[in-house]
Design a protein around this motif. Structure first.
Motif, mmCIF file in Angstrom:
data_model
loop_
_atom_site.group_PDB
_atom_site.id
_atom_site.type_symbol
_atom_site.label_atom_id
_atom_site.label_comp_id
_atom_site.label_asym_id
_atom_site.label_seq_id
_atom_site.Cartn_x
_atom_site.Cartn_y
_atom_site.Cartn_z
ATOM 1 N N TYR A 658 -0.932 -6.014 -2.220
ATOM 2 C CA TYR A 658 -0.472 -7.370 -1.885
ATOM 3 C C TYR A 658 0.093 -7.414 -0.465
ATOM 4 O O TYR A 658 -0.167 -8.349 0.294
ATOM 5 N N LEU A 659 0.855 -6.381 -0.082
ATOM 6 C CA LEU A 659 1.389 -6.336 1.278
ATOM 7 C C LEU A 659 0.263 -6.345 2.308
ATOM 8 O O LEU A 659 0.338 -7.019 3.333
ATOM 9 N N HIS A 660 -0.788 -5.582 2.020
ATOM 10 C CA HIS A 660 -1.864 -5.427 2.993
ATOM 11 C C HIS A 660 -2.777 -6.652 3.074
ATOM 12 O O HIS A 660 -3.398 -6.890 4.112
ATOM 13 N N THR A 661 -2.872 -7.419 1.971
ATOM 14 C CA THR A 661 -3.887 -8.481 1.925
ATOM 15 C C THR A 661 -3.366 -9.833 1.482
ATOM 16 O O THR A 661 -4.041 -10.841 1.688
ATOM 17 N N GLY A 662 -2.202 -9.918 0.875
ATOM 18 C CA GLY A 662 -1.784 -11.161 0.220
ATOM 19 C C GLY A 662 -1.079 -12.152 1.103
ATOM 20 O O GLY A 662 -0.904 -13.308 0.716
ATOM 21 N N ALA A 663 -0.609 -11.717 2.275
ATOM 22 C CA ALA A 663 0.118 -12.616 3.162
ATOM 23 C C ALA A 663 -0.803 -13.097 4.280
ATOM 24 O O ALA A 663 -1.931 -12.624 4.444
ATOM 25 N N ALA A 664 -0.296 -14.062 5.057
ATOM 26 C CA ALA A 664 -1.085 -14.601 6.160
ATOM 27 C C ALA A 664 -1.459 -13.501 7.140
ATOM 28 O O ALA A 664 -2.548 -13.491 7.702
ATOM 29 N N GLN A 665 -0.521 -12.563 7.351
ATOM 30 C CA GLN A 665 -0.808 -11.387 8.169
ATOM 31 C C GLN A 665 -0.343 -10.166 7.416
ATOM 32 O O GLN A 665 0.705 -10.189 6.766
ATOM 33 N N SER A 666 -1.126 -9.110 7.451
ATOM 34 C CA SER A 666 -0.816 -7.939 6.638
ATOM 35 C C SER A 666 0.535 -7.342 7.012
ATOM 36 O O SER A 666 1.007 -7.488 8.134
ATOM 37 N N VAL A 667 1.137 -6.660 6.045
ATOM 38 C CA VAL A 667 2.406 -5.962 6.239
ATOM 39 C C VAL A 667 2.190 -4.496 5.899
ATOM 40 O O VAL A 667 1.662 -4.162 4.836
ATOM 41 N N ILE A 668 2.574 -3.604 6.811
ATOM 42 C CA ILE A 668 2.474 -2.158 6.585
ATOM 43 C C ILE A 668 3.856 -1.654 6.212
ATOM 44 O O ILE A 668 4.814 -1.841 6.973
ATOM 45 N N SER A 729 -2.217 4.168 7.014
ATOM 46 C CA SER A 729 -1.055 5.055 7.035
ATOM 47 C C SER A 729 -0.309 4.971 5.714
ATOM 48 O O SER A 729 0.175 5.979 5.179
ATOM 49 N N ASP A 730 -0.210 3.759 5.146
ATOM 50 C CA ASP A 730 0.377 3.606 3.810
ATOM 51 C C ASP A 730 -0.487 4.294 2.757
ATOM 52 O O ASP A 730 0.033 4.863 1.788
ATOM 53 N N VAL A 731 -1.798 4.243 2.948
ATOM 54 C CA VAL A 731 -2.704 4.874 1.983
ATOM 55 C C VAL A 731 -2.466 6.379 1.949
ATOM 56 O O VAL A 731 -2.432 6.998 0.872
ATOM 57 N N TYR A 732 -2.299 6.985 3.115
ATOM 58 C CA TYR A 732 -2.022 8.431 3.153
ATOM 59 C C TYR A 732 -0.720 8.746 2.407
ATOM 60 O O TYR A 732 -0.679 9.663 1.577
ATOM 61 N N SER A 733 0.335 7.991 2.717
ATOM 62 C CA SER A 733 1.622 8.225 2.061
ATOM 63 C C SER A 733 1.496 8.065 0.548
ATOM 64 O O SER A 733 2.095 8.824 -0.218
ATOM 65 N N PHE A 734 0.700 7.090 0.117
ATOM 66 C CA PHE A 734 0.510 6.879 -1.313
ATOM 67 C C PHE A 734 -0.254 8.049 -1.929
ATOM 68 O O PHE A 734 -0.017 8.414 -3.092
ATOM 69 N N GLY A 735 -1.139 8.668 -1.166
ATOM 70 C CA GLY A 735 -1.820 9.866 -1.660
ATOM 71 C C GLY A 735 -0.845 10.996 -1.934
ATOM 72 O O GLY A 735 -0.987 11.733 -2.919
ATOM 73 N N VAL A 736 0.170 11.137 -1.060
ATOM 74 C CA VAL A 736 1.220 12.138 -1.308
ATOM 75 C C VAL A 736 1.969 11.793 -2.585
ATOM 76 O O VAL A 736 2.287 12.666 -3.402
ATOM 77 N N VAL A 737 2.252 10.507 -2.789
ATOM 78 C CA VAL A 737 2.932 10.066 -4.012
ATOM 79 C C VAL A 737 2.115 10.439 -5.242
ATOM 80 O O VAL A 737 2.653 10.920 -6.253
ATOM 81 N N LEU A 738 0.797 10.249 -5.175
ATOM 82 C CA LEU A 738 -0.058 10.584 -6.321
ATOM 83 C C LEU A 738 0.040 12.067 -6.667
ATOM 84 O O LEU A 738 0.139 12.449 -7.843
ATOM 85 N N MET A 739 0.025 12.926 -5.657
ATOM 86 C CA MET A 739 0.142 14.358 -5.918
ATOM 87 C C MET A 739 1.533 14.710 -6.438
ATOM 88 O O MET A 739 1.683 15.596 -7.286
ATOM 89 N N GLU A 740 2.541 14.003 -5.946
ATOM 90 C CA GLU A 740 3.907 14.232 -6.423
ATOM 91 C C GLU A 740 4.021 13.842 -7.898
ATOM 92 O O GLU A 740 4.695 14.511 -8.688
ATOM 93 N N MET A 810 -6.233 0.043 0.034
ATOM 94 C CA MET A 810 -5.388 0.058 -1.164
ATOM 95 C C MET A 810 -6.082 -0.645 -2.318
ATOM 96 O O MET A 810 -5.866 -0.309 -3.484
ATOM 97 N N GLY A 811 -6.959 -1.606 -2.001
ATOM 98 C CA GLY A 811 -7.730 -2.248 -3.063
ATOM 99 C C GLY A 811 -8.647 -1.260 -3.758
ATOM 100 O O GLY A 811 -8.737 -1.240 -4.997
ATOM 101 N N ASP A 812 -9.322 -0.423 -2.983
ATOM 102 C CA ASP A 812 -10.182 0.601 -3.577
ATOM 103 C C ASP A 812 -9.366 1.621 -4.362
ATOM 104 O O ASP A 812 -9.782 2.093 -5.422
#
Length: 888
Positions: A658-668, A729-740, A810-812
């Protein structure tokens, strides 16, 4: 050969052995026997000795300089036992009664009380006490300005008419707060010893004791002793940012820890500055990770830059080296963990001396502080030129991220021939904050009331300038009226005012707002945006019971988070900004502005804020189950099932999508990690902490160029290298979260072997071998559908791709996680498809595709809050949220 020389030439023996410990002598030069071989007579021996001495003139001069340091005598030395009628000997030093000393004065606004007891006190200096029913002070004459030790001894003597255990006291100097509202009721020990290093810049030093809450203050003994110049320098290396920090002489220090690694307790009797060094074993993270080594202290050779006042030779003569940490290889770190106050910065001094190597350039190792690389490829012998030579370094650090601890680690360098590391000593000292306090945020002026004489002087000064001020009043008034009018006109479209540096207070323009009341709360309605409810500081105090420590939920980069209850019974989370935090006004403003425009079921909602009294306080909805990390490791909470973990990851992914796609301009988000994913009472995941968030690139741009911010272990390596921020960059951080989530271990763990320190690198190596099940949480073994685990691992692997272009959106990511959840729920009917495309998976019927809900109304740039309700109604069918995963 040495014995022959000493038997035949007593003068040579005298020269060799007369030097004090720590000084360079003949025995410190390995080649001296060769130089003196072949002598025939005593005269020939002396002639050769003169030649040898000339050759080594520099080292001889060094020894003479160092010997002068060994005889340091402090210019100021007050050792006082309070309330006693006679001298007391303690740790080899004589303490004199505070009633007979002529070089200081005791001033009390009321009559002080002396008491003594023959009870089993911890030491002789605790057998007497001076009690102060009102504010009282000791004023010391200072012969030499500079750093001074101030050591305070407290012991609530039992059996007195006053209950000293419940007494509340504060202690201040002329400029610094040392103790604030201390009581033994909240203290675990039977006595309290405090050591401070204060830079005295005048010819007197005043030490004031202040009773609190109609109680009494007391003290058993006081030490005021000057330090040699240079023992604590004005500069140390800081990590954030990575650069030297100067100005330490303007701060006061409090000793938190002083350790003699691998050695015994060293008391004041064996330290030229009267310090105490304790053994380090109770601070080791893994006891078996360290092995104690020691040498004869007389073999330690001090260089010119290090003196026994830095640390005694007993510290450098003992050390911890690497031991068996129950890992397959010896490539691991020794780590010490120290509880610290997260509201303060700390001065960290590390002491090294290579007492284990047989030859030079063998021992090469690294030093880490809070997982930050402090010293890399440290070769002591190349720095000192010899073995057995002391070396030390100073750093500035704070507590570890998301914890109230400070960690120090040493481990071997990968290029080292022999995997080993060493540490001899460690000092950790708290640094005073911007309020010049070492205990809380109150300053000396807050604790020490102004005396009547000071008030009279102030009144005289004020009266003398009233006439002059009155003469200018009319002119100033007219000028101010003009300024205010122009300011009002210019501020109609400007919400934020310039702010003072200290406190980082956020001040909203209230001249252009309408103040409304809701109960007792102040609400500010801005013309251009709704920033939520404005809370008064008193409302915040009431909600948190004056920031009661029992309500503390956690500590982050911005400050402490407390549980609160509003007047209507609503539970909230109150985040109070820490003035010494690396995050400040910019993050405070960003958090308010971002969250006031974002409403989503998987984003933590901002209720309001407070910016009174130079405070920065944010009020959020309360998340009953706290951060995701606490459900993975480090607590006794029940283990999450695989399905629960998938649902939590999916919820967080929805919030980020939602942050990346739901607003008028994306939020990282820029700081995605397991402590910023919070769980409500139903374990619904919500993304939190938007202080570092950044508006994404415009449609005609590929990235945002910005300074690197985030948390180590989660940082996108491409962003770190190029300082180009994207949603990936958020996607990479989320990948670390998945492994955690899968492995239930921190993103960085310096205690582990080097190849396991970084979870992203370690887990990826196992994923590429198709053996992710070998490192997963033991609680999940045999309880996860292999196809679901495979899809989860592939998703994490794509997220952790080296280059952002190779990572999914993040959608994928969300699409694949929901698929992994379906595989888990219908494991008996589904198999892993051969097609790795994320657009369609054969064998799984897609739900009816509905248009992505872009009908959310926008009022003054703020989502109305109904977007998530529409989304939740649609997400009963798998993937319905992701029809248009990129949104724009």
């Amino acid at each position: 050969m040495k014995d022959i020389l000493r038997r035949n030439n007593p003068p040579i023996l005298a020269i060799s052995t007369a030097l004090p410990n720590g000084c360079v002598g003949i025995d410190d030069f390995p080649g001296w026997e060769v130089e003196l071989l072949g002598f025939g007579t005593v005269s020939e021996l002396l002639r050769r000795f003169v030649i040898w001495a000339v050759k080594n003139a520099v080292a001889v001069l060094e020894s003479l300089v160092l010997c002068s340091y060994a005889s340091f005598t402090p210019a100021d030395k007050y050792l006082i036992v309070c309330g006693s009628s006679q001298d007391v000997t303690f740790q080899g030093q004589t303490f004199v009664p505070d009633s007979v000393h002529s070089s200081f004065t005791l001033k009390s606004l009321g009559n002080s009380i002396v008491a003594s007891s023959n009870s089993n006190a911890p030491s002789p200096i605790y057998q007497s006490v001076r009690i102060f029913p009102s504010t009282s002070s000791y004023k010391f004459d200072i012969e030499q300005e500079g750093r001074h030790w101030i050591r305070l001894h407290f012991y609530p003597l039992p059996g007195l008419s006053q209950n000293l255990t419940s007494a509340r006291l504060s202690v201040v100097t002329d400029n610094f707060v040392l103790l604030n509202n201390f009581t033994f009721n909240n203290f675990n020990g039977s006595y309290l010893f405090k050591e401070y290093a204060i830079n005295v810049t005048s010819d007197t030093l005043t030490l004031t004791f202040i009773p609190s809450n109609n109680s009494v203050a007391f003290v058993n003994a006081i030490e005021v002793v000057s330090l040699p110049d240079g023992v604590i320098s004005d500069q140390a290396f800081s990590f954030t940012p990575f650069e030297p920090f100067t100005g330490l002489s303007d701060h006061a220090f409090e000793t938190a820890y002083r350790l003699n690694m691998g050695g015994p307790l060293i008391t004041a009797e064996n330290d030229t500055l009267g310090r105490t060094w304790e053994n380090d074993v109770k601070y080791l993270h893994v006891n078996s990770s360290a092995v104690n080594v020691s040498v004869d202290p007389s073999t330690i050779s001090y260089p010119p830059a290090v003196t026994p006042e830095i640390a005694p030779n007993w510290v450098y003569a003992t050390a911890d080296t690497m031991g068996d940490a129950n890992v397959p290889i010896l490539n691991f770190n020794i780590t010490w963990v120290f509880p610290v106050d997260p509201d303060f910065m700390y001065f960290v001094r590390v002491h090294f001396c290579d007492i284990i190597s047989k030859t030079m350039n063998i021992l090469v190792f690294n030093l880490f502080i809070n997982s930050e690389s402090a010293l890399s490829s440290l070769d002591l012998s190349s720095l000192t030129g010899r073995l057995d030579v002391p070396y030390y370094r100073d750093f500035i650090s704070n507590s570890s991220a998301d914890s109230n601890t400070l960690t120090v680690s040493v481990g071997p360098d990968t290029a080292a021939d022999v995997p080993n590391a060493i540490m001899n000593g460690l000092e950790i000292m708290k640094i005073s904050n911007q309020a010049k306090s070492l205990d809380g945020l109150s300053s000396v002026k807050d604790l020490l009331p102004e005396s009547p004489s000071q008030k009279n002087k102030t009144a005289i000064i004020v009266g003398s300038v009233v006439g002059a001020v009155a003469a200018l009043a009319l002119i100033c008034l007219c000028y101010c009226c003009l300024v205010v009018r122009s300011s009002k006109a210019s501020n109609q479209g400007n919400t934020w005012l310039p702010l003072p540096l200290y406190g980082n207070s956020l001040t909203l323009t209230k001249g252009s707002t309408t103040s409304q009341k809701s109960g007792t709360a102040s609400c500010i309605s801005l013309p251009s945006s709704n920033l939520g409810r404005f809370f008064t500081f008193q409302e915040i105090l009431d909600a948190t019971n004056k920031f009661d420590e029992s309500l503390l939920l956690g500590v982050g980069g911005f400050g402490r988070v407390y549980k609160g209850t509003l007047e209507d019974g609503t539970k909230v989370a109150v985040k109070r900004g820490n003035p010494r935090s690396e995050q400040g006004l910019a993050e405070f403003r960003t958090e308010i502005e971002m969250l006031s425009k974002l409403r989503h079921r998987h984003l933590v909602s901002l209720i309001g804020y407070c910016d009174e009294r130079s405070e920065m306080i944010l009020v959020y909805e309360y998340m009953a189950n706290g951060p995701l990390r606490s459900h993975l490791y480090g607590t006794d909470l029940p283990s999450l099932s695989w399905k629960q973990r998938l649902e939590i990851c999916i919820g967080a992914a929805r919030g980020l999508h939602y942050l990346h796609t739901g607003a008028a301009q994306s939020v990282i988000h820029r700081d995605v990690k397991t402590t910023n994913i919070l769980l409500d009472e139903n374990l619904v995941a919500k993304v939190a902490d938007f202080g570092l968030s950044k508006t994404g690139p415009a449609l005609d741009q590929t990235h945002v160029s910005t300074a690197v911010k985030g948390s180590f272990g989660y940082l996108d390596p491409e962003y770190f290298r190029r300082q180009q921020l994207t949603e990936k960059s958020d996607v990479y951080s989320f990948g670390v979260v998945l492994m955690e989530v899968l492995c239930t271990r921190p993103a960085l763990n310096p205690v582990l072997p080097r190849e396991q320190v970084n979870i992203a690198e370690w887990a990826m190596s196992w994923q590429k071998k198709g053996m992710l099940d070998q490192i997963m949480d033991s609680n999940l073994v045999g309880r996860v559908n292999p196809a679901s685990l495979k899809k989860f691992g592939e998703t994490a692997e794509k997220c952790l791709a080296e280059h952002g272009v190779d990572r999914p959106s993040m959608g994928d990511v969300l699409w694949n996680l929901e698929y992994a959840l379906q595989l888990e729920e219908t494991s008996s009917a589904l198999t892993e498809p051969e097609d790795n495309s994320t657009n369609h998976i054969p064998g799984i019927p897609l739900a009816p595709l509905e248009p992505f809900d872009n009908s959310v109304s926008m009022i003054d740039g703020v989502h109305s809050g109904t977007d998530d309700d529409a989304e939740d109604a649609a997400t009963s069918a798998v993937f319905s949220q992701l029809v248009n995963p990129r949104g724009r």
